[in-house]
Design a protein around this motif. Structure first.
Motif, PDB file in Angstrom:
ATOM      1  N   ARG A 168       0.839  -1.203   0.000  1.00 12.25           N
ATOM      2  CA  ARG A 168       0.000   0.000   0.000  1.00 12.25           C
ATOM      3  C   ARG A 168       0.867   1.242   0.000  1.00 12.25           C
ATOM      4  O   ARG A 168       0.635   2.181  -0.738  1.00 12.25           O
ATOM      5  CB  ARG A 168      -0.858   0.000   1.263  1.00 12.25           C
ATOM      6  CG  ARG A 168      -2.283  -0.249   0.952  1.00 12.25           C
ATOM      7  CD  ARG A 168      -3.228   0.258   1.941  1.00 12.25           C
ATOM      8  NE  ARG A 168      -4.524  -0.294   1.532  1.00 12.25           N
ATOM      9  CZ  ARG A 168      -5.324  -0.961   2.303  1.00 12.25           C
ATOM     10  NH1 ARG A 168      -5.010  -1.135   3.558  1.00 12.25           N
ATOM     11  NH2 ARG A 168      -6.458  -1.440   1.871  1.00 12.25           N
ATOM     12  N   GLU A 207      -7.212   1.068  -5.048  1.00 10.66           N
ATOM     13  CA  GLU A 207      -8.085   0.341  -4.107  1.00 10.66           C
ATOM     14  C   GLU A 207      -9.213  -0.372  -4.857  1.00 10.66           C
ATOM     15  O   GLU A 207      -9.583  -1.497  -4.514  1.00 10.66           O
ATOM     16  CB  GLU A 207      -8.688   1.303  -3.072  1.00 10.66           C
ATOM     17  CG  GLU A 207      -7.695   1.941  -2.125  1.00 10.66           C
ATOM     18  CD  GLU A 207      -7.081   0.962  -1.136  1.00 10.66           C
ATOM     19  OE1 GLU A 207      -7.576  -0.180  -1.020  1.00 10.66           O
ATOM     20  OE2 GLU A 207      -6.082   1.332  -0.491  1.00 10.66           O
ATOM     21  N   ARG A 251     -10.553  -8.114   0.580  1.00 12.45           N
ATOM     22  CA  ARG A 251     -10.318  -6.677   0.775  1.00 12.45           C
ATOM     23  C   ARG A 251     -11.418  -5.985   1.576  1.00 12.45           C
ATOM     24  O   ARG A 251     -11.191  -4.936   2.150  1.00 12.45           O
ATOM     25  CB  ARG A 251     -10.194  -5.978  -0.596  1.00 12.45           C
ATOM     26  CG  ARG A 251      -8.986  -6.389  -1.393  1.00 12.45           C
ATOM     27  CD  ARG A 251      -7.693  -6.056  -0.727  1.00 12.45           C
ATOM     28  NE  ARG A 251      -7.359  -4.644  -0.835  1.00 12.45           N
ATOM     29  CZ  ARG A 251      -6.128  -4.156  -0.723  1.00 12.45           C
ATOM     30  NH1 ARG A 251      -5.132  -4.976  -0.491  1.00 12.45           N
ATOM     31  NH2 ARG A 251      -5.893  -2.867  -0.817  1.00 12.45           N
ATOM     32  N   ILE A 267     -10.103   2.477   5.380  1.00 16.96           N
ATOM     33  CA  ILE A 267      -8.732   2.402   4.870  1.00 16.96           C
ATOM     34  C   ILE A 267      -7.935   3.544   5.476  1.00 16.96           C
ATOM     35  O   ILE A 267      -8.326   4.716   5.344  1.00 16.96           O
ATOM     36  CB  ILE A 267      -8.712   2.532   3.330  1.00 16.96           C
ATOM     37  CG1 ILE A 267      -9.707   1.543   2.708  1.00 16.96           C
ATOM     38  CG2 ILE A 267      -7.317   2.283   2.790  1.00 16.96           C
ATOM     39  CD1 ILE A 267     -10.001   1.820   1.250  1.00 16.96           C
TER      40      ILE A 267
END
Lengths: 306, 146
Positions: free
Chosen positions: A102, A138, A149, A191
């Motif tokens: 990420r 994403e 996810r 997130i």
């Protein structure tokens, strides 16, 4: 040939009505029923009740002792603890790798736009967050591995609301949920990009007439317990389109600046990449972004209700 | 086959593949059996059978379908499960009025998301009967107060 009457057929296929998967033939035979407002209410009640059922069942699981007992049927208990600690180490390493990836994508986006490169993984100066690049990444990840996810899988808006309410961050707790008609809510995620905390809700819709091939490798054993050559099974599943709503608080506007598109009282900013279209709309310092393959105009119509 | 005769690969298959899905098996067992105690009894019996047989789940089945099929087979051998004994309020409200077959079909379809063809494999019931059971159980789902 089905022996069900019309009402029974309605209930047997109510999930297809909710998901927009009902065939033309079935729709025709249920036409009269579907025009009755009381049956439209039943569809909505079913959608919410199914969400509650899923939460009720999903909340049940084996505790540690029960899991150990099951594992113990095939192995002495003394071996289990060393395998468990290996598994914990493996999962811990996997999580570290995911966080690294990420971070790497975020830094890669900065390089692409010509921003300064941060030399360390724990930078001393503030990292600039680019939502357009990050939300593209994403959404790709969600589309490729949705089960892994999504933090909270649910088809219920009430339960997703409760999921967000559990977060102390007021911008997550009070996030405005978006409900696109005809799309299935798959779940919600939070997130954390350090510089911004994002509330994400994911929707899908069956693409009629299209299928995807899911390939699964199956392990088989002979009568002596020896592993045979692996076998693959291909299954055709309906293709699904994706729509993701991202919402976050930001002191500064992190989007390219230009005049918005105005439709009635709704103003939005359209964007496009090679993979997805996006629209952004904001109120004060709360930014909302829709990402998917719909045209920006269609996305805006969903949001504005026009 | 005794525990000592299991091959290492067989143990790995049991621990890695079958045990990973034990929560799924428990969720199905609980929605049928309605009490945690009875659900555990069924799940333990299923996994004891797996550890002795070391089966593959069957031609074309996924591991999960094979596990649920075994759990259903064991459920069939038990006495009727009493809905009013459930310690789970939602299960009592929703499932109390449903028969065992109706609970199983509703769980497999609306929780596990299986198509009728897969439900047919797990429960060994004809699709026409599955549709009728699904219709009745969803009627209850819509009209229940939970």
């Amino acid at each position: 040939m089905s022996n069900l009457d019309k009402e029974q057929t309605f209930y047997a296929n109510i999930d297809k009505i909710v998901n927009g998967e009902i065939s033309a033939h079935l729709k025709g035979s249920l036409d009269e029923l579907l025009k009755d407002p009381s049956y439209a209410d039943k569809v909505e009640v079913y959608r919410k009740a199914r969400g509650k059922l899923q939460n009720a069942v999903e909340g049940q699981f084996l505790n540690e002792d029960e899991t150990l007992k099951i594992r113990g049927f095939a192995q002495d208990m003394s071996d289990i603890s060393s395998k468990e600690s290996d598994e914990i180490d493996r999962v811990g390493t996997e999580n570290k790798i995911k966080r690294f990836i990420r971070g790497a994508v975020l830094y890669g986006a900065l390089l692409f736009l010509g921003y300064k490169i941060v030399a360390s993984f724990i930078p001393e100066e503030v990292v600039k967050f680019n939502p357009l690049e990050s939300f593209t990444y994403e959404t790709v990840e969600l589309e490729d591995a949705m089960e892994e996810r999504i933090d909270f899988k649910s088809n219920s808006f009430e339960d997703v609301r409760e999921f967000f309410n559990n977060f102390p961050n007021p911008n997550i707790k009070n996030v405005q949920l978006f409900e696109p008609k005809g799309w299935t809510l798959e779940g919600a995620s939070v997130i954390d990009y350090d510089v911004a905390v994002i509330a994400a809700t994911t929707f899908t819709k069956i693409i009629k007439g299209q299928t995807d091939t899911v390939v699964e490798e199956v392990e088989e054993y002979d009568e002596n317990g020896e592993l045979l050559a692996p076998k693959t099974i291909e299954t055709q599943v309906p293709s699904k389109d994706i729509l993701v709503h991202y919402s976050f608080f930001s002191e500064e506007n992190r989007f390219p600046q230009f005049d918005p598109t105005v439709v009635g009282s709704f103003s939005y900013y359209p964007f496009a990449s090679d993979k997805y279209n996006m629209i952004m709309w904001n109120k004060d310092k709360i930014y909302n972004v829709l990402v998917g393959r719909l045209t920006p105009q269609d996305m805006a119509a969903y949001v504005s209700g026009n | 086959m005794s525990k000592s005769m299991l091959s290492e690969s067989g143990v790995e298959y049991y621990l890695g593949t079958l045990c990973e899905k034990s929560d799924d098996g428990f969720q199905f067992a609980y929605s049928c059996a309605l009490t945690r105690e009875k659900a555990l009894e069924v799940v333990f019996e299923a996994y004891q059978a797996f550890s002795a047989e070391l089966p593959t789940p069957g031609e074309g089945d996924s591991e999960l379908v094979g596990i649920l099929k075994k759990i259903w087979q064991i459920i069939q051998t038990k006495d009727e499960f009493k809905a009013d004994k459930s310690e789970n309020k939602v299960f009592s409200l929703l499932f109390a009025s449903l028969s065992l077959n109706e609970r199983a079909v509703l769980s497999l379809t609306d929780f596990f998301g299986f198509q009728p063809e897969v439900v047919e494999q797990v429960l060994s019931l004809p699709i026409s009967e599955i549709e009728a059971l699904l219709s009745k159980s969803r009627h209850s789902l819509v009209n229940s107060k939970f």
